[in-house]
Write a protein that holds these residues in place. Structure first.
Motif, PDB file in Angstrom:
ATOM      1  N   VAL A  30       0.859  -1.168   0.000  1.00 41.02           N
ATOM      2  CA  VAL A  30       0.000   0.000   0.000  1.00 41.02           C
ATOM      3  C   VAL A  30       0.901   1.226   0.000  1.00 41.02           C
ATOM      4  O   VAL A  30       1.842   1.309   0.796  1.00 41.02           O
ATOM      5  CB  VAL A  30      -0.935   0.019   1.229  1.00 41.02           C
ATOM      6  N   LEU A  31       0.628   2.156  -0.902  1.00 40.85           N
ATOM      7  CA  LEU A  31       1.476   3.330  -1.034  1.00 40.85           C
ATOM      8  C   LEU A  31       0.708   4.612  -0.734  1.00 40.85           C
ATOM      9  O   LEU A  31      -0.464   4.739  -1.095  1.00 40.85           O
ATOM     10  CB  LEU A  31       2.053   3.426  -2.451  1.00 40.85           C
ATOM     11  N   ASP A  32       1.407   5.524  -0.094  1.00 40.72           N
ATOM     12  CA  ASP A  32       0.938   6.887   0.099  1.00 40.72           C
ATOM     13  C   ASP A  32       1.945   7.789  -0.592  1.00 40.72           C
ATOM     14  O   ASP A  32       3.159   7.615  -0.420  1.00 40.72           O
ATOM     15  CB  ASP A  32       0.877   7.261   1.582  1.00 40.72           C
ATOM     16  N   LEU A  33       1.447   8.738  -1.369  1.00 40.06           N
ATOM     17  CA  LEU A  33       2.300   9.681  -2.092  1.00 40.06           C
ATOM     18  C   LEU A  33       1.918  11.092  -1.688  1.00 40.06           C
ATOM     19  O   LEU A  33       0.727  11.412  -1.591  1.00 40.06           O
ATOM     20  CB  LEU A  33       2.109   9.540  -3.602  1.00 40.06           C
ATOM     21  N   VAL A  34       2.922  11.919  -1.483  1.00 40.66           N
ATOM     22  CA  VAL A  34       2.705  13.348  -1.288  1.00 40.66           C
ATOM     23  C   VAL A  34       3.672  14.049  -2.230  1.00 40.66           C
ATOM     24  O   VAL A  34       4.886  13.801  -2.179  1.00 40.66           O
ATOM     25  CB  VAL A  34       2.964  13.800   0.166  1.00 40.66           C
ATOM     26  N   LEU A  35       3.129  14.890  -3.105  1.00 39.34           N
ATOM     27  CA  LEU A  35       3.954  15.607  -4.072  1.00 39.34           C
ATOM     28  C   LEU A  35       3.942  17.088  -3.742  1.00 39.34           C
ATOM     29  O   LEU A  35       2.873  17.683  -3.580  1.00 39.34           O
ATOM     30  CB  LEU A  35       3.419  15.402  -5.489  1.00 39.34           C
ATOM     31  N   GLY A  36       5.111  17.686  -3.654  1.00 32.09           N
ATOM     32  CA  GLY A  36       5.229  19.124  -3.438  1.00 32.09           C
ATOM     33  C   GLY A  36       5.291  19.826  -4.777  1.00 32.09           C
ATOM     34  O   GLY A  36       6.154  19.524  -5.606  1.00 32.09           O
ATOM     35  N   MET A  37       4.367  20.757  -4.997  1.00 36.70           N
ATOM     36  CA  MET A  37       4.300  21.445  -6.281  1.00 36.70           C
ATOM     37  C   MET A  37       3.537  22.749  -6.131  1.00 36.70           C
ATOM     38  O   MET A  37       2.826  22.953  -5.144  1.00 36.70           O
ATOM     39  CB  MET A  37       3.625  20.552  -7.321  1.00 36.70           C
ATOM     40  N   GLY A  78      12.295   4.169  -3.526  1.00 32.60           N
ATOM     41  CA  GLY A  78      13.137   5.013  -4.374  1.00 32.60           C
ATOM     42  C   GLY A  78      12.685   5.000  -5.818  1.00 32.60           C
ATOM     43  O   GLY A  78      12.669   6.043  -6.486  1.00 32.60           O
ATOM     44  N   ARG A  79      12.287   3.849  -6.302  1.00 29.74           N
ATOM     45  CA  ARG A  79      11.777   3.737  -7.672  1.00 29.74           C
ATOM     46  C   ARG A  79      10.541   4.608  -7.866  1.00 29.74           C
ATOM     47  O   ARG A  79      10.419   5.325  -8.860  1.00 29.74           O
ATOM     48  CB  ARG A  79      11.441   2.277  -7.976  1.00 29.74           C
ATOM     49  N   VAL A  80       9.638   4.548  -6.903  1.00 26.53           N
ATOM     50  CA  VAL A  80       8.402   5.319  -7.009  1.00 26.53           C
ATOM     51  C   VAL A  80       8.685   6.815  -6.890  1.00 26.53           C
ATOM     52  O   VAL A  80       8.121   7.626  -7.639  1.00 26.53           O
ATOM     53  CB  VAL A  80       7.378   4.848  -5.955  1.00 26.53           C
ATOM     54  N   ALA A  81       9.566   7.204  -5.978  1.00 26.26           N
ATOM     55  CA  ALA A  81       9.913   8.625  -5.842  1.00 26.26           C
ATOM     56  C   ALA A  81      10.524   9.157  -7.131  1.00 26.26           C
ATOM     57  O   ALA A  81      10.172  10.250  -7.591  1.00 26.26           O
ATOM     58  CB  ALA A  81      10.866   8.828  -4.671  1.00 26.26           C
ATOM     59  N   ASP A  82      11.431   8.396  -7.726  1.00 26.50           N
ATOM     60  CA  ASP A  82      12.042   8.810  -8.997  1.00 26.50           C
ATOM     61  C   ASP A  82      10.979   8.989 -10.075  1.00 26.50           C
ATOM     62  O   ASP A  82      11.039   9.932 -10.867  1.00 26.50           O
ATOM     63  CB  ASP A  82      13.088   7.796  -9.453  1.00 26.50           C
ATOM     64  N   ALA A  93       9.006  14.679  -3.562  1.00 27.00           N
ATOM     65  CA  ALA A  93       8.037  13.591  -3.416  1.00 27.00           C
ATOM     66  C   ALA A  93       8.310  12.860  -2.107  1.00 27.00           C
ATOM     67  O   ALA A  93       9.454  12.551  -1.789  1.00 27.00           O
ATOM     68  CB  ALA A  93       8.142  12.614  -4.584  1.00 27.00           C
ATOM     69  N   ARG A  94       7.243  12.617  -1.368  1.00 26.88           N
ATOM     70  CA  ARG A  94       7.319  11.806  -0.154  1.00 26.88           C
ATOM     71  C   ARG A  94       6.535  10.535  -0.439  1.00 26.88           C
ATOM     72  O   ARG A  94       5.360  10.593  -0.802  1.00 26.88           O
ATOM     73  CB  ARG A  94       6.732  12.544   1.050  1.00 26.88           C
ATOM     74  N   VAL A  95       7.193   9.413  -0.305  1.00 28.79           N
ATOM     75  CA  VAL A  95       6.598   8.116  -0.631  1.00 28.79           C
ATOM     76  C   VAL A  95       6.649   7.234   0.606  1.00 28.79           C
ATOM     77  O   VAL A  95       7.719   7.062   1.204  1.00 28.79           O
ATOM     78  CB  VAL A  95       7.370   7.439  -1.788  1.00 28.79           C
ATOM     79  N   THR A  96       5.496   6.688   0.969  1.00 26.49           N
ATOM     80  CA  THR A  96       5.440   5.696   2.042  1.00 26.49           C
ATOM     81  C   THR A  96       5.011   4.377   1.424  1.00 26.49           C
ATOM     82  O   THR A  96       3.990   4.308   0.734  1.00 26.49           O
ATOM     83  CB  THR A  96       4.444   6.096   3.147  1.00 26.49           C
ATOM     84  N   VAL A  97       5.814   3.354   1.656  1.00 24.77           N
ATOM     85  CA  VAL A  97       5.478   1.996   1.218  1.00 24.77           C
ATOM     86  C   VAL A  97       5.114   1.208   2.468  1.00 24.77           C
ATOM     87  O   VAL A  97       5.928   1.059   3.384  1.00 24.77           O
ATOM     88  CB  VAL A  97       6.654   1.321   0.486  1.00 24.77           C
ATOM     89  N   HIS A  98       3.872   0.733   2.496  1.00 24.68           N
ATOM     90  CA  HIS A  98       3.388  -0.115   3.588  1.00 24.68           C
ATOM     91  C   HIS A  98       3.472  -1.565   3.125  1.00 24.68           C
ATOM     92  O   HIS A  98       3.084  -1.877   1.998  1.00 24.68           O
ATOM     93  CB  HIS A  98       1.925   0.190   3.910  1.00 24.68           C
ATOM     94  N   VAL A 111       4.133  -2.546   8.565  1.00 19.65           N
ATOM     95  CA  VAL A 111       5.530  -2.160   8.397  1.00 19.65           C
ATOM     96  C   VAL A 111       5.508  -1.110   7.304  1.00 19.65           C
ATOM     97  O   VAL A 111       4.903  -1.329   6.248  1.00 19.65           O
ATOM     98  CB  VAL A 111       6.422  -3.357   7.964  1.00 19.65           C
ATOM     99  N   ALA A 112       6.128   0.024   7.549  1.00 15.72           N
ATOM    100  CA  ALA A 112       6.096   1.098   6.558  1.00 15.72           C
ATOM    101  C   ALA A 112       7.430   1.829   6.530  1.00 15.72           C
ATOM    102  O   ALA A 112       8.087   1.993   7.560  1.00 15.72           O
ATOM    103  CB  ALA A 112       4.976   2.082   6.866  1.00 15.72           C
ATOM    104  N   LEU A 113       7.808   2.255   5.349  1.00 12.29           N
ATOM    105  CA  LEU A 113       8.997   3.065   5.150  1.00 12.29           C
ATOM    106  C   LEU A 113       8.575   4.327   4.415  1.00 12.29           C
ATOM    107  O   LEU A 113       7.855   4.251   3.412  1.00 12.29           O
ATOM    108  CB  LEU A 113      10.030   2.316   4.287  1.00 12.29           C
ATOM    109  N   THR A 114       9.001   5.482   4.906  1.00 13.18           N
ATOM    110  CA  THR A 114       8.723   6.747   4.246  1.00 13.18           C
ATOM    111  C   THR A 114      10.041   7.398   3.852  1.00 13.18           C
ATOM    112  O   THR A 114      10.962   7.492   4.669  1.00 13.18           O
ATOM    113  CB  THR A 114       7.947   7.700   5.182  1.00 13.18           C
ATOM    114  N   ILE A 115      10.121   7.815   2.579  1.00 16.93           N
ATOM    115  CA  ILE A 115      11.287   8.545   2.100  1.00 16.93           C
ATOM    116  C   ILE A 115      10.815   9.857   1.489  1.00 16.93           C
ATOM    117  O   ILE A 115       9.683   9.962   1.011  1.00 16.93           O
ATOM    118  CB  ILE A 115      12.120   7.746   1.070  1.00 16.93           C
ATOM    119  N   THR A 116      11.679  10.843   1.492  1.00 22.39           N
ATOM    120  CA  THR A 116      11.415  12.107   0.823  1.00 22.39           C
ATOM    121  C   THR A 116      12.582  12.383  -0.104  1.00 22.39           C
ATOM    122  O   THR A 116      13.742  12.322   0.316  1.00 22.39           O
ATOM    123  CB  THR A 116      11.271  13.264   1.836  1.00 22.39           C
ATOM    124  N   ARG A 117      12.260  12.652  -1.359  1.00 22.13           N
ATOM    125  CA  ARG A 117      13.289  12.962  -2.354  1.00 22.13           C
ATOM    126  C   ARG A 117      12.911  14.256  -3.049  1.00 22.13           C
ATOM    127  O   ARG A 117      11.728  14.525  -3.265  1.00 22.13           O
ATOM    128  CB  ARG A 117      13.414  11.839  -3.399  1.00 22.13           C
TER     129      ARG A 117
END
Length: 124
Positions: A30-37, A78-82, A93-98, A111-117
């Motif tokens: 399950v993914l959550d995406l937040v895009l800054g724009m 990382g793939r999704v953020a790219d 982009a902030r991506v959380t992979v659950h 279990v979730a990992l959040t990255i911001t790129r």
């Protein structure tokens, strides 16, 4: 100023993980995406061409998650953020992979990992 576009709870079925059975059987991610724009151009024109088409983005993200298995959710995030950053209007982009079905021998909710790129050409 940066506005945020959110897409939450995108369910995908992938074959990611370090264990053979994860690769073979697959599981839900399950993914959550937040895009800054900056959404002001789209708000002024009321034209889809002036913003991120989140319908197309969701299709591309779903395809990226459901193909080419990887071992780690870090690699997947990382793939999704790219992918999100391929649109020049997206500053970060902030991506959380659950991984709610992670193979852990314990009772847990998620279990979730959040990255911001951010764009490499974006200023701090």
């Amino acid at each position: 100023m940066t506005d945020e576009l959110r897409i939450e709870g995108l369910r995908c079925f992938g074959h990611h993980g370090v264990f053979d059975f994860e690769r073979r059987e697959g599981q839900v991610f399950v993914l959550d995406l937040v895009l800054g724009m900056d959404t002001r151009p789209a708000a002024a024109s009321d034209d889809l061409h002036d913003t991120v088409d989140y319908g197309s983005l969701v299709g591309a993200v779903k395809s990226a998650v459901e193909s080419d298995p990887v071992d780690l959710i870090e690699t997947l995030a990382g793939r999704v953020a790219d992918l999100c950053l391929t649109d020049d209007r997206v500053e970060w982009a902030r991506v959380t992979v659950h991984k709610p079905e992670a193979p852990i021998d314990a009772t847990f909710a998620d279990v979730a990992l959040t990255i911001t790129r951010k764009r490499e050409d974006a200023s701090d």
